[in-house]
Design a protein around this motif. Structure first.
Motif, mmCIF file in Angstrom:
data_model
loop_
_atom_site.group_PDB
_atom_site.id
_atom_site.type_symbol
_atom_site.label_atom_id
_atom_site.label_comp_id
_atom_site.label_asym_id
_atom_site.label_seq_id
_atom_site.Cartn_x
_atom_site.Cartn_y
_atom_site.Cartn_z
ATOM 1 N N ARG A 73 1.141 -0.943 0.279
ATOM 2 C CA ARG A 73 0.389 -0.107 0.589
ATOM 3 C C ARG A 73 1.286 1.324 -0.063
ATOM 4 N N SER A 74 1.753 1.412 0.155
ATOM 5 C CA SER A 74 2.397 2.243 1.149
ATOM 6 C C SER A 74 3.751 2.880 -0.882
ATOM 7 N N MET A 75 4.134 1.070 -1.447
ATOM 8 C CA MET A 75 4.603 1.969 -1.778
ATOM 9 C C MET A 75 3.723 2.158 -3.592
ATOM 10 N N ARG A 76 2.254 1.522 -3.457
ATOM 11 C CA ARG A 76 1.398 3.068 -4.234
ATOM 12 C C ARG A 76 1.323 3.471 -4.247
ATOM 13 N N SER A 77 1.673 4.097 -2.507
ATOM 14 C CA SER A 77 1.024 5.424 -2.361
ATOM 15 C C SER A 77 1.876 6.977 -2.478
ATOM 16 N N ASN A 114 6.377 9.619 -6.262
ATOM 17 C CA ASN A 114 7.936 9.387 -6.886
ATOM 18 C C ASN A 114 8.561 8.331 -6.028
ATOM 19 N N PHE A 115 7.650 7.643 -5.636
ATOM 20 C CA PHE A 115 8.581 6.585 -4.943
ATOM 21 C C PHE A 115 8.970 5.220 -6.649
ATOM 22 N N GLY A 116 8.957 5.229 -7.246
ATOM 23 C CA GLY A 116 9.030 4.414 -8.954
ATOM 24 C C GLY A 116 8.490 3.690 -9.124
ATOM 25 N N ARG A 117 7.589 2.843 -10.481
ATOM 26 C CA ARG A 117 7.952 1.603 -10.563
ATOM 27 C C ARG A 117 8.629 0.525 -10.866
ATOM 28 N N GLU A 118 10.030 1.355 -11.466
ATOM 29 C CA GLU A 118 10.968 0.398 -10.642
ATOM 30 C C GLU A 118 11.579 0.256 -9.720
ATOM 31 N N ASN A 119 11.525 0.763 -8.402
ATOM 32 C CA ASN A 119 11.176 0.307 -7.253
ATOM 33 C C ASN A 119 10.371 -1.143 -6.819
ATOM 34 N N GLU A 120 9.118 -0.606 -7.091
ATOM 35 C CA GLU A 120 8.440 -1.398 -7.148
ATOM 36 C C GLU A 120 8.530 -2.851 -7.762
ATOM 37 N N LEU A 121 8.870 -3.321 -8.632
ATOM 38 C CA LEU A 121 9.131 -4.143 -9.295
ATOM 39 C C LEU A 121 10.338 -5.039 -8.914
ATOM 40 N N ALA A 122 11.801 -3.589 -8.288
ATOM 41 C CA ALA A 122 12.212 -4.758 -7.396
ATOM 42 C C ALA A 122 11.984 -5.358 -6.629
ATOM 43 N N VAL A 123 11.429 -4.906 -5.683
ATOM 44 C CA VAL A 123 10.758 -5.304 -4.139
ATOM 45 C C VAL A 123 9.762 -6.668 -4.708
ATOM 46 N N ASN A 134 17.749 0.825 -1.104
ATOM 47 C CA ASN A 134 17.444 1.475 0.204
ATOM 48 C C ASN A 134 16.775 2.878 0.727
ATOM 49 N N VAL A 135 17.759 3.749 -0.789
ATOM 50 C CA VAL A 135 17.175 5.254 -0.246
ATOM 51 C C VAL A 135 16.061 5.057 -0.483
ATOM 52 N N ALA A 136 15.547 4.490 -1.571
ATOM 53 C CA ALA A 136 14.066 4.096 -2.244
ATOM 54 C C ALA A 136 13.089 4.782 -1.045
ATOM 55 N N LEU A 137 13.140 3.027 -0.107
ATOM 56 C CA LEU A 137 13.176 2.244 0.525
ATOM 57 C C LEU A 137 12.712 3.459 1.729
ATOM 58 N N LYS A 138 14.011 4.256 2.029
ATOM 59 C CA LYS A 138 13.677 5.595 3.489
ATOM 60 C C LYS A 138 12.336 6.555 2.799
ATOM 61 N N ARG A 139 11.806 6.650 1.596
ATOM 62 C CA ARG A 139 11.374 7.834 1.228
ATOM 63 C C ARG A 139 10.275 6.749 1.380
ATOM 64 N N LEU A 140 9.703 5.746 1.990
ATOM 65 C CA LEU A 140 8.616 5.360 1.533
ATOM 66 C C LEU A 140 7.134 5.754 3.022
ATOM 67 N N VAL A 157 16.767 -4.545 3.267
ATOM 68 C CA VAL A 157 16.551 -5.277 2.174
ATOM 69 C C VAL A 157 17.159 -6.510 2.351
ATOM 70 N N HIS A 158 18.057 -6.891 2.618
ATOM 71 C CA HIS A 158 18.639 -8.457 3.459
ATOM 72 C C HIS A 158 17.374 -9.299 4.037
ATOM 73 N N ASP A 159 16.672 -8.488 4.495
ATOM 74 C CA ASP A 159 15.445 -9.098 5.690
ATOM 75 C C ASP A 159 14.339 -9.504 4.194
ATOM 76 N N MET A 160 14.539 -9.097 3.151
ATOM 77 C CA MET A 160 13.545 -9.855 2.020
ATOM 78 C C MET A 160 13.360 -11.097 2.122
ATOM 79 N N ARG A 161 14.988 -11.798 1.985
ATOM 80 C CA ARG A 161 15.475 -12.878 1.791
ATOM 81 C C ARG A 161 14.528 -13.724 2.974
#
Length: 428
Positions: free
Chosen positions: A224-228, A231-240, A334-340, A350-354
């Motif tokens: 929800r946060s990535m969508r809203s 300027n988070f960016g679709r590329e960053n969302e896809l990467a996540v 990492n920087v993009a996620l801090k903007r959420l 990011v490593h916690d995703m694994r």
């Protein structure tokens, strides 16, 4: 110059050549084994790389035999040839480095020299170390002369890193500074190592294994946060989504090339050169992953990387600078996620995703061998020696269920509904 025999060359051959007198023999691809009569009588020789730059013959001394082995000389020659192919005169670069030995004006130059001497030739991912200097050490002490650096400056570096929430990086920074200043002492640029008296307790302290993972409810909030977030960016969302779904390490994905993907065959061949474990793995691509990759391919606009660099050229202090990476760099996500915004969950990396993927595979009832293989982990002890099965089909089944869960969350379904569905399937 004599030509090389065809059978595999051994150290015994090298010693035989020296016993026979002066020698100048080609090993292959420009690598040459050279010894004068005096050197040969002492069992010594030089490894010389011969190459051409702009049509002009050039030579670079790689090292001395027997201190530099045949295997090490071949590896160094391979690295230098790759630089030559990029148009770099490696002989001139070596001379420039020698000249810099007497011209280290500040810690920034010292760190660059230390990195080029000890890290770049020996580390698979030297930029991991360079990043610590670039982001944490040089901004604090980079412009000081090595002689002016005091223990208080080292302490300032460490305290700032810990305050930023990166205690493990503080431990790394301390280790790097100790080694760098030892290098400075060996070259008589400083008399005392300003980092020598610090211990791990003065930096980040004991490193406990991380346990953080995201629950399905937290992934729902993340979606929800990535969508809203503007300027988070679709590329960053896809990467996540791809990092969560594919169970790979961050830079394994961000540096991936399209030539390694077969979307029709639903497989990504991750070469051992790009894996931490140095083991090649074929990663099955579930249908939702194919959809996300297809979208990423459109956004890549024909460039070779799945996530190409966003800006190929940038300007700094009025000068044009080419990006350090042709693909998205290690700090970008990492920087993009801090903007959420609107994300009310505990801090995660990011490593916690694994770990999130691994935990949820266990929740889905996936066999642990299959789950470990999905993360490209090496099996331990006897099992790792004898169990060489790839588990591709089983991984496809497991990752398809996991990817479908992520796709549902990405499209707005609630974690509560998904968990109810999961319980109903388990009961039936």
């Amino acid at each position: 110059m004599e030509t090389l025999q065809r059978r595999p060359l051994t150290d015994r051959d090298l010693r035989a050549w020296l016993a026979a007198g002066p020698t100048d023999r080609g090993i292959g691809e420009g690598l040459t084994f050279v010894a004068s009569a005096s050197a040969a009588s002492k069992g010594k020789a030089s490894w010389i790389l011969r190459f051409r730059v702009n049509g002009r013959p050039r030579e670079k001394v790689l090292g001395r035999y027997p201190e530099l082995s045949l295997k090490a000389a071949r590896e160094q020659a391979r690295k230098d040839r790759s630089e030559v192919e990029r148009g770099v005169d490696v002989a001139a670069a070596k001379q420039a480095q020698k000249a810099r030995l007497t011209e280290v004006q500040n810690v920034r130059e010292l760190s660059a020299l230390w990195l080029s001497r000890y890290i770049e030739p020996n580390y698979k991912h030297p930029d991991v170390v360079a990043r610590v200097f670039r982001k944490y050490i040089n901004p604090v002490i980079g412009m000081l002369t090595p002689k002016d650096v005091q223990p208080t400056h080292v302490d300032q570096v460490l305290r700032r890193i810990v305050a930023s929430g990166a205690p493990t990086v503080a431990n790394d920074a301390l280790r790097y500074m100790v080694r760098m200043f030892k290098f400075a002492m060996r070259n008589h640029w400083i008399e005392r190592n300003p980092a020598a008296d610090f211990e791990q307790t003065d930096a980040g302290g004991a490193e406990a294994p991380r346990e953080r993972f995201l629950t399905l409810g937290e992934i729902e909030q993340l979606a929800r946060s990535m969508r809203s977030t503007q300027n988070f960016g679709r590329e960053n969302e896809l990467a996540v989504w791809l990092l969560l779904a594919l169970c790979v390490r961050k830079m394994e994905l961000l540096s991936a090339r399209w030539e390694d993907f077969d979307l029709d065959g639903k497989v990504w061949t991750l070469d051992k050169e790009y894996t931490k474990t140095e083991v090649e793995i074929e990663i099955p691509l579930a249908d939702p992953v194919i959809g996300w990759l297809s979208e990423a391919r459109v956004l890549a606009s024909g460039r070779p990387y799945v996530f190409p660099a966003r800006r190929l050229v940038r300007r700094r202090l009025g000068e044009a600078r080419v990006n350090r990476f042709p693909h998205v760099g290690p700090d970008t996500l990492n920087v993009a996620l801090k903007r959420l915004t609107g994300l009310n969950i505990a801090h995660f990396t990011v490593h916690d995703m694994r770990r999130t993927a691994r935990t949820n595979l266990a929740r889905l009832g996936v066999d642990r061998f299959v789950a470990e293989r999905a993360l490209n982990h090496k099996l331990k002890s006897v099992e790792g020696v004898y169990d060489r099965h790839d588990y591709f089909e089983q991984r496809m089944d497991a990752l398809s269920v996991w990817a479908a869960t992520l796709a549902a969350l990405s499209s707005g379904r609630s974690a509560a509904d998904l968990l109810k569905d999961c319980k109903r399937r388990s009961a039936s």
